[in-house]
Design an enzyme around this catalytic site. Structure first.
Site, PDB file in Angstrom:
ATOM      1  N   ASP A 172      -0.907  -6.832   0.509  1.00  0.00           N
ATOM      2  CA  ASP A 172      -0.329  -4.848   0.156  1.00  0.00           C
ATOM      3  C   ASP A 172      -1.249  -4.254   0.808  1.00  0.00           C
ATOM      4  O   ASP A 172      -2.048  -4.010   1.545  1.00  0.00           O
ATOM      5  CB  ASP A 172      -1.027  -5.572  -1.349  1.00  0.00           C
ATOM      6  CG  ASP A 172      -1.074  -3.675  -1.934  1.00  0.00           C
ATOM      7  OD1 ASP A 172      -1.013  -2.971  -1.640  1.00  0.00           O
ATOM      8  OD2 ASP A 172      -0.975  -3.044  -3.242  1.00  0.00           O
ATOM      9  N   GLY A 196       3.602  -7.723  -1.758  1.00  0.00           N
ATOM     10  CA  GLY A 196       3.434  -6.367  -0.822  1.00  0.00           C
ATOM     11  C   GLY A 196       2.911  -6.103  -2.200  1.00  0.00           C
ATOM     12  O   GLY A 196       1.853  -6.121  -2.539  1.00  0.00           O
ATOM     13  N   HIS A 197       3.189  -4.920  -2.540  1.00  0.00           N
ATOM     14  CA  HIS A 197       2.477  -3.615  -3.476  1.00  0.00           C
ATOM     15  C   HIS A 197       3.346  -3.844  -4.749  1.00  0.00           C
ATOM     16  O   HIS A 197       3.024  -3.247  -6.096  1.00  0.00           O
ATOM     17  CB  HIS A 197       2.628  -2.637  -3.236  1.00  0.00           C
ATOM     18  CG  HIS A 197       1.675  -1.431  -3.590  1.00  0.00           C
ATOM     19  ND1 HIS A 197       0.512  -1.796  -4.376  1.00  0.00           N
ATOM     20  CD2 HIS A 197       2.303  -0.475  -4.500  1.00  0.00           C
ATOM     21  CE1 HIS A 197       0.037  -0.656  -5.148  1.00  0.00           C
ATOM     22  NE2 HIS A 197       0.836   0.547  -4.893  1.00  0.00           N
ATOM     23  N   TRP A 198       4.216  -5.048  -5.000  1.00  0.00           N
ATOM     24  CA  TRP A 198       5.370  -4.955  -5.976  1.00  0.00           C
ATOM     25  C   TRP A 198       5.372  -6.135  -6.570  1.00  0.00           C
ATOM     26  O   TRP A 198       6.731  -7.056  -6.202  1.00  0.00           O
ATOM     27  CB  TRP A 198       6.971  -4.013  -5.919  1.00  0.00           C
ATOM     28  CG  TRP A 198       7.110  -3.217  -6.401  1.00  0.00           C
ATOM     29  CD1 TRP A 198       7.077  -2.630  -7.892  1.00  0.00           C
ATOM     30  CD2 TRP A 198       8.792  -2.770  -6.112  1.00  0.00           C
ATOM     31  NE1 TRP A 198       7.663  -1.954  -7.833  1.00  0.00           N
ATOM     32  CE2 TRP A 198       8.725  -1.739  -6.999  1.00  0.00           C
ATOM     33  CE3 TRP A 198       9.546  -3.098  -5.652  1.00  0.00           C
ATOM     34  CZ2 TRP A 198      10.260  -1.292  -7.157  1.00  0.00           C
ATOM     35  CZ3 TRP A 198      10.498  -2.146  -5.726  1.00  0.00           C
ATOM     36  CH2 TRP A 198      11.273  -1.518  -6.395  1.00  0.00           C
ATOM     37  N   SER A 227       0.073  -0.320  -9.843  1.00  0.00           N
ATOM     38  CA  SER A 227      -0.276   0.873  -8.831  1.00  0.00           C
ATOM     39  C   SER A 227      -0.822   2.745  -9.830  1.00  0.00           C
ATOM     40  O   SER A 227      -2.249   2.347 -10.458  1.00  0.00           O
ATOM     41  CB  SER A 227       0.154   1.109  -7.862  1.00  0.00           C
ATOM     42  OG  SER A 227       0.466   2.219  -6.475  1.00  0.00           O
TER      43      SER A 227
END
Length: 288
Positions: free
Chosen positions: A239, A266-268, A114
């Site tokens: 995500d 997702g984002h991780w 990120s």
């Protein structure tokens, strides 16, 4: 002799860094003793730290023979707080440059999640000769999405958590941070909340920074062609913080780059699919 897992306490280090006429005390973890160094850069979530972000990835890298540096960017973790009115990623890149200079490390592999991905791009654009390979996860370009209204649902919840750091808002953010929420234990929520509330100056200064400059992460899209480092791009299919088309933009802009998309993610990615992610990264780093 059997491998001894790394611990946060045993690897904790501090250095002083000069930035804009001020001395900042910067925290990092220094793990392993390999000839090649991998630097891991965390994201911008409240309570994030290098160690918390990459706790599932450190030991495999060290066991494979790499020295691993986990930076707490200014405004996170045990590093000093700061109000930033310019590019947050360029600031992080300058801090990292000072740290690796003081550690006498000539070249690094960069792995950023990120904000950490965006900061890795900033470092690579400023000091390309210092970068070996580049791994960008869920970040790296800045700019707008072609398909998703901005700011995204995830970023809205993140900003709300900064302004109102409650357990309820933390759970609202984490509920869409990962695809499978079954691993989000009460212990994890408690640890993250304690990290946040132990440094209210970080929370307050992040909000002040956004008020001073809402575009903390500028659009690097027009400069991606300058990147010559071998680059692996990793994204979660689900995500909800940084849209997947940002990964396609990186793929299009960085010559010779490759993109791996994890389903049910997702984002991780480095946490949600840790084993597969670790093997993917190790194979990439070992490749000629």
């Amino acid at each position: 002799m059997s491998y001894q897992p790394q611990t946060e306490a045993a690897t904790s280090r501090f250095l002083n860094v000069e930035e804009a006429g001020k001395t900042l005390r910067i925290h990092f973890n220094d793990c392993g003793q390999g000839d090649e160094t991998v630097v891991l850069l965390h994201g911008s979530g409240p309570g994030a730290t290098g160690w918390a972000n990459f706790s599932r990835n450190i030991d495999p890298l060290v066991e494979a023979g790499y020295r691993v540096i986990l930076l707490d960017c200014p405004g996170w973790g045990k590093s000093d707080s700061i109000v930033n009115s310019g590019s947050r990623s360029d600031l992080n890149a300058r801090i990292l440059k000072s740290v690796v200079d003081q550690l006498d490390i000539a070249k690094i592999h960069l792995l950023g999640n990120s904000m950490g991905g965006h900061s890795s791009v900033a470092f690579t654009l400023n000091w390309p000769e210092r970068v070996g390979k580049l791994v960008l996860m869920g970040g790296g370009t800045g700019g707008m999405s072609l398909f998703t209204p901005m700011p995204t649902e995830g970023i809205k919840r993140l900003n709300q958590l900064y302004r109102q750091p409650t357990i309820e808002n933390l759970k609202l953010m984490m509920d869409i941070f990962v695809f499978d929420t079954s691993d989000l234990t009460d212990a994890l929520f408690e640890a993250r909340l304690n990290n946040m509330l132990s440094r209210r100056d970080h929370l307050e200064n992040f909000v002040k920074s956004l008020e001073a400059n809402p575009k903390q992460f500028p659009d690097f899209g027009p400069r991606l062609a300058e990147i010559k480092a071998q680059t692996l791009i990793v994204w979660g299919r689900n995500d909800r913080f940084v849209p997947m088309d940002a990964g396609l933009r990186l793929l299009s802009g960085i010559a010779g780059s490759e993109l791996h998309i994890f389903r049910d993610c997702g984002h991780w990615a480095q946490w949600e699919h840790a084993d597969a992610f670790n093997q993917l990264v190790l194979n990439f780093l070992a490749r000629a």
